[in-house]
Motif scaffolding. Structure first.
Motif, PDB file in Angstrom:
ATOM      1  N   PRO A  81     -30.399  -6.783  -6.272  1.00  0.00           N
ATOM      2  CA  PRO A  81     -30.745  -8.650  -6.398  1.00  0.00           C
ATOM      3  C   PRO A  81     -29.606  -9.005  -7.030  1.00  0.00           C
ATOM      4  CG  PRO A  81     -32.817  -7.655  -6.014  1.00  0.00           C
ATOM      5  CD  PRO A  81     -32.113  -6.979  -6.893  1.00  0.00           C
ATOM      6  N   LEU A  82     -28.483 -10.366  -6.444  1.00  0.00           N
ATOM      7  CA  LEU A  82     -27.426 -10.787  -7.177  1.00  0.00           C
ATOM      8  C   LEU A  82     -27.865 -12.271  -7.440  1.00  0.00           C
ATOM      9  CD1 LEU A  82     -24.609  -8.738  -5.424  1.00  0.00           C
ATOM     10  CD2 LEU A  82     -25.252  -8.640  -8.150  1.00  0.00           C
ATOM     11  N   THR A  83     -27.551 -12.940  -8.215  1.00  0.00           N
ATOM     12  CA  THR A  83     -27.672 -14.228  -8.313  1.00  0.00           C
ATOM     13  C   THR A  83     -26.033 -15.532  -7.998  1.00  0.00           C
ATOM     14  OG1 THR A  83     -27.196 -13.794 -10.834  1.00  0.00           O
ATOM     15  CG2 THR A  83     -29.087 -14.567 -10.692  1.00  0.00           C
ATOM     16  N   ILE A  84     -26.084 -14.971  -6.351  1.00  0.00           N
ATOM     17  CA  ILE A  84     -25.221 -16.003  -5.639  1.00  0.00           C
ATOM     18  C   ILE A  84     -25.743 -16.642  -5.265  1.00  0.00           C
ATOM     19  CG2 ILE A  84     -24.436 -13.575  -4.394  1.00  0.00           C
ATOM     20  CD1 ILE A  84     -25.923 -14.156  -2.033  1.00  0.00           C
ATOM     21  N   ASN A  85     -25.691 -18.153  -6.494  1.00  0.00           N
ATOM     22  CA  ASN A  85     -26.670 -19.582  -5.938  1.00  0.00           C
ATOM     23  C   ASN A  85     -24.581 -19.740  -5.460  1.00  0.00           C
ATOM     24  OD1 ASN A  85     -29.066 -19.873  -7.667  1.00  0.00           O
ATOM     25  ND2 ASN A  85     -27.754 -18.659  -9.107  1.00  0.00           N
ATOM     26  N   ASP A  86     -23.519 -20.479  -5.821  1.00  0.00           N
ATOM     27  CA  ASP A  86     -22.578 -20.549  -4.881  1.00  0.00           C
ATOM     28  C   ASP A  86     -22.948 -20.476  -4.431  1.00  0.00           C
ATOM     29  OD1 ASP A  86     -22.647 -22.817  -7.808  1.00  0.00           O
ATOM     30  OD2 ASP A  86     -20.586 -20.797  -8.338  1.00  0.00           O
ATOM     31  N   ILE A  87     -22.476 -18.449  -3.430  1.00  0.00           N
ATOM     32  CA  ILE A  87     -22.308 -18.548  -2.456  1.00  0.00           C
ATOM     33  C   ILE A  87     -23.705 -18.697  -1.110  1.00  0.00           C
ATOM     34  CG2 ILE A  87     -21.968 -15.941  -0.513  1.00  0.00           C
ATOM     35  CD1 ILE A  87     -20.533 -15.329  -3.109  1.00  0.00           C
ATOM     36  N   ALA A  88     -24.394 -19.135  -1.849  1.00  0.00           N
ATOM     37  CA  ALA A  88     -25.871 -19.164  -0.962  1.00  0.00           C
ATOM     38  C   ALA A  88     -25.367 -20.335  -0.624  1.00  0.00           C
ATOM     39  CB  ALA A  88     -27.570 -18.733  -1.452  1.00  0.00           C
ATOM     40  N   ASP A  89     -25.302 -21.370  -1.363  1.00  0.00           N
ATOM     41  CA  ASP A  89     -25.221 -22.760  -1.331  1.00  0.00           C
ATOM     42  C   ASP A  89     -23.908 -23.349  -0.342  1.00  0.00           C
ATOM     43  OD1 ASP A  89     -25.922 -25.009  -2.105  1.00  0.00           O
ATOM     44  OD2 ASP A  89     -24.063 -25.212  -2.832  1.00  0.00           O
ATOM     45  N   LYS A  90     -22.692 -22.895  -0.435  1.00  0.00           N
ATOM     46  CA  LYS A  90     -21.663 -22.766   0.296  1.00  0.00           C
ATOM     47  C   LYS A  90     -21.519 -22.241   1.284  1.00  0.00           C
ATOM     48  CE  LYS A  90     -19.186 -25.774  -2.700  1.00  0.00           C
ATOM     49  NZ  LYS A  90     -19.543 -25.297  -4.688  1.00  0.00           N
ATOM     50  N   VAL A  91     -21.204 -20.749   1.672  1.00  0.00           N
ATOM     51  CA  VAL A  91     -21.141 -20.097   2.811  1.00  0.00           C
ATOM     52  C   VAL A  91     -21.988 -19.691   4.037  1.00  0.00           C
ATOM     53  CG1 VAL A  91     -20.452 -17.293   3.494  1.00  0.00           C
ATOM     54  CG2 VAL A  91     -19.441 -18.088   1.440  1.00  0.00           C
ATOM     55  N   PRO A  92     -21.572 -20.250   5.029  1.00  0.00           N
ATOM     56  CA  PRO A  92     -22.410 -20.300   6.000  1.00  0.00           C
ATOM     57  C   PRO A  92     -23.387 -18.915   6.414  1.00  0.00           C
ATOM     58  CG  PRO A  92     -19.866 -20.534   7.009  1.00  0.00           C
ATOM     59  CD  PRO A  92     -20.346 -20.451   4.802  1.00  0.00           C
ATOM     60  N   ALA A  93     -22.694 -17.859   6.511  1.00  0.00           N
ATOM     61  CA  ALA A  93     -23.675 -16.493   7.028  1.00  0.00           C
ATOM     62  C   ALA A  93     -23.517 -15.806   5.767  1.00  0.00           C
ATOM     63  CB  ALA A  93     -22.842 -15.939   8.498  1.00  0.00           C
ATOM     64  N   ILE A  94     -24.411 -14.975   5.676  1.00  0.00           N
ATOM     65  CA  ILE A  94     -24.945 -14.277   4.127  1.00  0.00           C
ATOM     66  C   ILE A  94     -25.407 -12.725   5.438  1.00  0.00           C
ATOM     67  CG2 ILE A  94     -24.886 -13.892   2.279  1.00  0.00           C
ATOM     68  CD1 ILE A  94     -25.123 -16.653   1.670  1.00  0.00           C
ATOM     69  N   GLU A 135     -12.728 -22.400   0.653  1.00  0.00           N
ATOM     70  CA  GLU A 135     -12.311 -23.861   0.670  1.00  0.00           C
ATOM     71  C   GLU A 135     -10.641 -23.733   1.267  1.00  0.00           C
ATOM     72  OE1 GLU A 135     -11.366 -24.143  -3.611  1.00  0.00           O
ATOM     73  OE2 GLU A 135     -13.280 -24.432  -3.579  1.00  0.00           O
ATOM     74  N   THR A 136     -10.318 -22.433   2.154  1.00  0.00           N
ATOM     75  CA  THR A 136      -9.365 -22.893   2.534  1.00  0.00           C
ATOM     76  C   THR A 136      -9.635 -23.131   4.601  1.00  0.00           C
ATOM     77  OG1 THR A 136      -9.704 -20.774   3.737  1.00  0.00           O
ATOM     78  CG2 THR A 136      -8.264 -20.648   2.611  1.00  0.00           C
ATOM     79  N   GLY A 137     -11.162 -23.593   5.222  1.00  0.00           N
ATOM     80  CA  GLY A 137     -11.187 -24.338   5.589  1.00  0.00           C
ATOM     81  C   GLY A 137     -11.636 -22.834   6.974  1.00  0.00           C
ATOM     82  N   THR A 138     -10.722 -21.643   6.491  1.00  0.00           N
ATOM     83  CA  THR A 138     -11.842 -20.432   7.293  1.00  0.00           C
ATOM     84  C   THR A 138     -13.478 -19.782   7.442  1.00  0.00           C
ATOM     85  OG1 THR A 138      -8.955 -19.474   7.418  1.00  0.00           O
ATOM     86  CG2 THR A 138     -11.062 -18.228   8.229  1.00  0.00           C
ATOM     87  N   PRO A 139     -13.716 -19.702   8.146  1.00  0.00           N
ATOM     88  CA  PRO A 139     -15.634 -19.793   8.962  1.00  0.00           C
ATOM     89  C   PRO A 139     -15.383 -19.015   7.793  1.00  0.00           C
ATOM     90  CG  PRO A 139     -14.526 -20.219  10.790  1.00  0.00           C
ATOM     91  CD  PRO A 139     -13.865 -20.626   9.744  1.00  0.00           C
ATOM     92  N   VAL A 140     -16.545 -17.933   6.752  1.00  0.00           N
ATOM     93  CA  VAL A 140     -16.464 -17.294   5.971  1.00  0.00           C
ATOM     94  C   VAL A 140     -17.937 -16.723   6.391  1.00  0.00           C
ATOM     95  CG1 VAL A 140     -16.434 -16.563   3.335  1.00  0.00           C
ATOM     96  CG2 VAL A 140     -14.766 -17.988   3.973  1.00  0.00           C
ATOM     97  N   VAL A 141     -18.166 -15.222   6.714  1.00  0.00           N
ATOM     98  CA  VAL A 141     -18.827 -14.365   6.225  1.00  0.00           C
ATOM     99  C   VAL A 141     -18.960 -13.499   5.596  1.00  0.00           C
ATOM    100  CG1 VAL A 141     -20.129 -12.480   7.474  1.00  0.00           C
ATOM    101  CG2 VAL A 141     -19.046 -13.624   8.986  1.00  0.00           C
ATOM    102  N   VAL A 142     -20.711 -13.298   4.902  1.00  0.00           N
ATOM    103  CA  VAL A 142     -20.470 -12.607   3.470  1.00  0.00           C
ATOM    104  C   VAL A 142     -20.821 -11.345   3.350  1.00  0.00           C
ATOM    105  CG1 VAL A 142     -21.005 -12.820   0.747  1.00  0.00           C
ATOM    106  CG2 VAL A 142     -19.722 -14.108   1.803  1.00  0.00           C
ATOM    107  N   GLY A 159     -24.986 -22.775  11.868  1.00  0.00           N
ATOM    108  CA  GLY A 159     -24.162 -23.395  12.878  1.00  0.00           C
ATOM    109  C   GLY A 159     -24.294 -22.334  13.978  1.00  0.00           C
ATOM    110  N   ASN A 160     -25.525 -20.892  13.704  1.00  0.00           N
ATOM    111  CA  ASN A 160     -25.422 -19.713  13.933  1.00  0.00           C
ATOM    112  C   ASN A 160     -23.960 -19.386  14.019  1.00  0.00           C
ATOM    113  OD1 ASN A 160     -27.788 -19.542  15.278  1.00  0.00           O
ATOM    114  ND2 ASN A 160     -27.615 -20.558  16.718  1.00  0.00           N
ATOM    115  N   LEU A 161     -23.173 -19.162  13.351  1.00  0.00           N
ATOM    116  CA  LEU A 161     -22.082 -18.818  13.283  1.00  0.00           C
ATOM    117  C   LEU A 161     -21.995 -17.137  13.524  1.00  0.00           C
ATOM    118  CD1 LEU A 161     -18.772 -18.430  11.853  1.00  0.00           C
ATOM    119  CD2 LEU A 161     -19.273 -18.126   9.835  1.00  0.00           C
TER     120      LEU A 161
END
Ligand code: BGC
Length: 754
Positions: A553-566, A539-546, A398-400
């Motif tokens: 390399p890190l196995t950030i599976n949940d983050i890659a799945d959910k967080v919009p910007a990394i 989960e607070t609904g505030t847009p998150v950038v990681v 979403g081009n956060l």
């Protein structure tokens, strides 16, 4: 004082003659002293840390090959004065007046007080910009030489195919072609292209020779049992390029064994291959205590005396850090166990470096210049440019990003890596630095409120670069983070955007050199409660950038799945905080790409992209593809690839063809694209990788611009080692691919005839 009219002082004579003359005048003690170093400057300093002529009488009276890290903690001026004092002693007080080398670490900039700290090697690899890498290492050389040092134990050309390994961050990446290009660039930056090194350059060392980057279980120094073909096609390639193309003057043997032969006693490696086959004319150095480890670790020698004999006979010419095993060389020679001619051969190689550096003509440096050169604004600017180019955008739903300053009132910066300085291993204190929090505060200006919270811990220790050499590292009791997590979540609720700065730190990914100084891991998940922190804030609904700050390399599976910007920033160097803020706020468009694959789990390892065709079976109950592939990285703009074509679809195996593609920046922003050329030999007499990088180019595109990008397919790019270990091009069909990553490309077919 030595007689300056002797032939070896005559710069008009050929170096070989000068060396022969000098060796003919040396006694055994003087010869052996030129094959080792003294441990750091402290061994020859007084209680005020000044050069001590009294201690020099003990350590330097016969001369010395090199002194390690002269003035790590000293200002540039003090360091220059110190190295000058050592040289003056050697030149004026020793019988032969042979100046010293001074060795330094410079993995990502000189490791010394006030010196410029660039992004870590894995981040420099992510720039895919050899020209930039050459400039970075040229600055490291300039700062080093200004302080009086002249010998760098860098660059690291290990191919890293095992991210559990704590030294992953020290490598440019997992691909032999990319690491070769970066390695040659680094060597040329450090040494220049000339054998005779001017007073802005120094001697480079390629390390660790060889195959150090895929240790068994990811445990530092463990065996690397790969076949000869794997060695030649992968691990050896960067070293060969550094020797043959870069003219590197020093090579460091690796700690590991290959097929039961530790490198420090591997005569095939250090002599037959390196010297006879590749024509290496420089000197081989040991790694720290690497010779002694033939006894203490590998048990191929009964004691250090035997280890010294094995090493020097195999081709190790010098010992770094201290005369741990080479102290036995005089006894070995006197008892006839090692021939003096072997000592002379090693001497000839190490002395050559001193002549090449012009040390006999001018051993000194200028302390005033050191003060101006080290950490100067021009170098700082280059550190910022390197950080901009190394940062990788992994996700941007979403081009956060970039953040729009005019739409934001409150930003919250959360995470254990936000407020501290993270430079990665082999770092020291630069003159200037910017943390992520500082960078964001500076860019946000007065109209946006910036809140900060630590969020949780990674380790017990305060999270910063100093951890890389501190021994003890511990994790916090998870319950201790309860309060921090709750507070961070509450703050995040109030903000327009939450920037989470997480990852690893210099204590959790580093060279594990001892049982009380570990750095390898058996898992690549985020440590502590970082994952939970991110998910709760999400989960607070505030847009998150990681923003990831880390060394592997890190196995950030949940983050890659959910967080919009990394964003993957690795350790972005002293200006890293400013560079990250530039990217978050859109002042700079990110263009870095991964030089190493991100796995989903350690169960996928090894997961490097250029695997063999039979690595094709899927896992039960799991996704087989890695989390992020080699060569991958996004931009704030988009690129389209069209119309891949060959200048001829058939060629003779000794000819070349060109392959072209039209690339258009289809977005509204200018940006860099790293265009990658891959090949695959469709049918071959021995198995070949499913895809292999053969060329690349980082190109700037204006918004809307189209460019034709062209690569040449030479026989060299199609060749491989056949069943007889001969490098051949076999007739047949080859897939030629040009793309934006190792999984996203256009393809055409080239037919090669005999
Ligand atoms: C490392 C080398 C380094 C040496 C001296 C060793 O532990 O493996 O890369 O150059 O220490 O600092």
């Amino acid at each position: 004082m030595a007689d300056k009219s002797l032939p070896y002082f005559n710069s008009g004579l050929p170096v070989t003659e000068r060396i022969a003359d000098l060796i003919s005048r040396m006694n055994l003690d003087e010869k052996i002293a030129q094959l080792y170093s003294v441990p750091w400057e402290v061994s020859i300093s007084d209680e005020n840390e000044n050069f001590s002529p009294a201690k020099a009488e003990q350590y330097l009276k016969h001369g010395i090959l090199h002194v390690g890290r002269p003035g790590l903690k000293k200002s540039p001026r003090e360091a220059a004065r110190f190295t000058n004092a050592v040289q003056k002693y050697l030149v004026e007080e020793t019988r032969l007046g042979i100046p010293a080398l001074f060795h330094e670490e410079a993995l990502h900039g000189l490791m010394a007080q006030g010196a410029t700290s660039f992004p870590q090697a894995i981040a420099l690899g992510s720039t895919w910009d050899p020209h930039l890498v050459r400039r970075v290492f040229a600055v490291a050389a300039r700062e080093m030489r200004a302080r009086g040092s002249n010998y760098a134990l860098t660059p690291d050309l290990d191919l890293v195919r095992e991210p559990r390994w704590g030294r992953t961050e020290e490598s440019f990446g997992e691909d032999p072609y990319l690491v070769s290009r970066m390695g040659v660039a680094a060597v040329l930056g450090l040494q220049s292209a000339s054998v005779n090194i001017d007073n802005e350059h120094i001697i480079a060392t390629v390390k660790h020779f060889t195959a150090h980057g895929q240790p068994q279980g990811g445990r530092n120094g463990a065996p690397v049992n790969v076949s000869m073909r794997e060695l030649r096609e992968n691990f050896l390639q960067p070293f060969r390029a550094a020797v043959v193309e870069g003219g590197v003057q020093s090579v460091m043997a690796s700690y590991n064994e290959i097929d039961s032969i530790p490198s420090h006693c591997n005569r095939w490696l250090l002599h037959d291959l390196l010297r006879t086959e590749w024509g290496f004319a420089g000197f081989v150095t040991s790694d720290g205590w690497g010779i002694g480890q033939l006894d203490t670790v590998h048990h191929v020698a009964a004691n250090k005396k035997e280890a010294a004999k094995l090493a020097i006979e195999a081709g190790v010419d010098s010992e770094i850090l201290c005369p741990d095993s080479f102290q036995f060389l005089p006894q070995l020679v006197k008892s006839g166990q090692v021939k003096e001619s072997i000592i002379d051969r090693a001497l000839e190689r190490v002395l050559r470096s001193k002549f090449n550096l012009g040390l006999f003509e001018n051993p000194y440096t200028d302390p005033d210049a050191a003060e101006h050169i080290v950490g100067c604004p021009e170098h700082r600017q280059l550190a910022l440019e390197a950080a901009h180019k190394s940062i990788i955008l992994l996700k941007n739903t979403g081009n956060l990003l970039p953040l729009h300053v005019d739409k934001l009132k409150k930003i919250v910066v959360i995470g254990p890596n936000a407020a501290g300085l993270h430079l990665g291993g082999y770092s020291y204190e630069p003159t200037h630095s910017v943390t992520v929090l500082e960078g964001i505060r500076q860019k946000a200006g007065n109209d946006i409120e910036v809140l900060y919270h630590e969020g949780c811990h990674i380790t017990k220790q305060p999270s910063d670069w100093r951890l890389w050499w501190q021994d003890e590292i511990g994790l916090v009791d998870p319950a201790e983070d309860d309060k921090l997590l709750d507070e961070a979540v509450e703050i995040a609720r109030q903000a327009d955007v939450a920037i989470l700065v997480i990852g690893g730190n210099e204590g959790t990914c580093r060279e594990g050199w001892d049982d009380n100084h570990l750095g390898d891991r058996d898992d690549l998940n985020l440590l502590g409660r970082q994952n939970e922190l991110v998910l709760r804030i999400f989960e607070t609904g505030t847009p998150v950038v990681v923003v990831l700050i880390n060394g592997r390399p890190l196995t950030i599976n949940d983050i890659a799945d959910k967080v919009p910007a990394i964003i993957e920033a690795w350790y972005p160097g002293q200006e890293g905080g400013a560079a990250i803020a530039d990217i978050l706020f859109g002042n700079v468009n990110p263009g870095g790409k991964l030089s190493i694959t991100f796995p989903r789990s350690v169960g996928q390892l090894p997961v490097y992209y250029n695997h063999k065709p039979s690595v094709n079976r899927h896992y039960l109950f799991a996704i087989t593809e890695p989390l992020f592939p080699f060569g991958y990285g996004l931009s704030y703009t988009t690129f389209s690839y069209n119309n891949i074509r060959l200048s001829a679809s058939n060629m003779h195996k000794n000819e070349s063809v060109t392959v072209s593609v039209d690339i258009t920046n289809t977005g509204t922003l200018a940006g860099d694209e790293i265009v990658q050329l891959y090949i695959r030999d469709r049918v071959s007499s021995v198995t070949r990788p499913v895809i292999e990088l053969k060329d690349f180019r980082r190109i700037y595109f204006k918004a809307g611009e189209t460019q034709i990008v062209q690569f040449t397919i030479t026989p060299d790019k199609l060749s491989f080692f056949d069943v007889h270990m001969q490098q051949v091009v076999e007739p047949g069909e080859f897939d030629i691919m040009i793309g934006t990553s190792s999984v996203n490309y256009l393809k055409t077919i080239l037919t090669v005839h005999a």
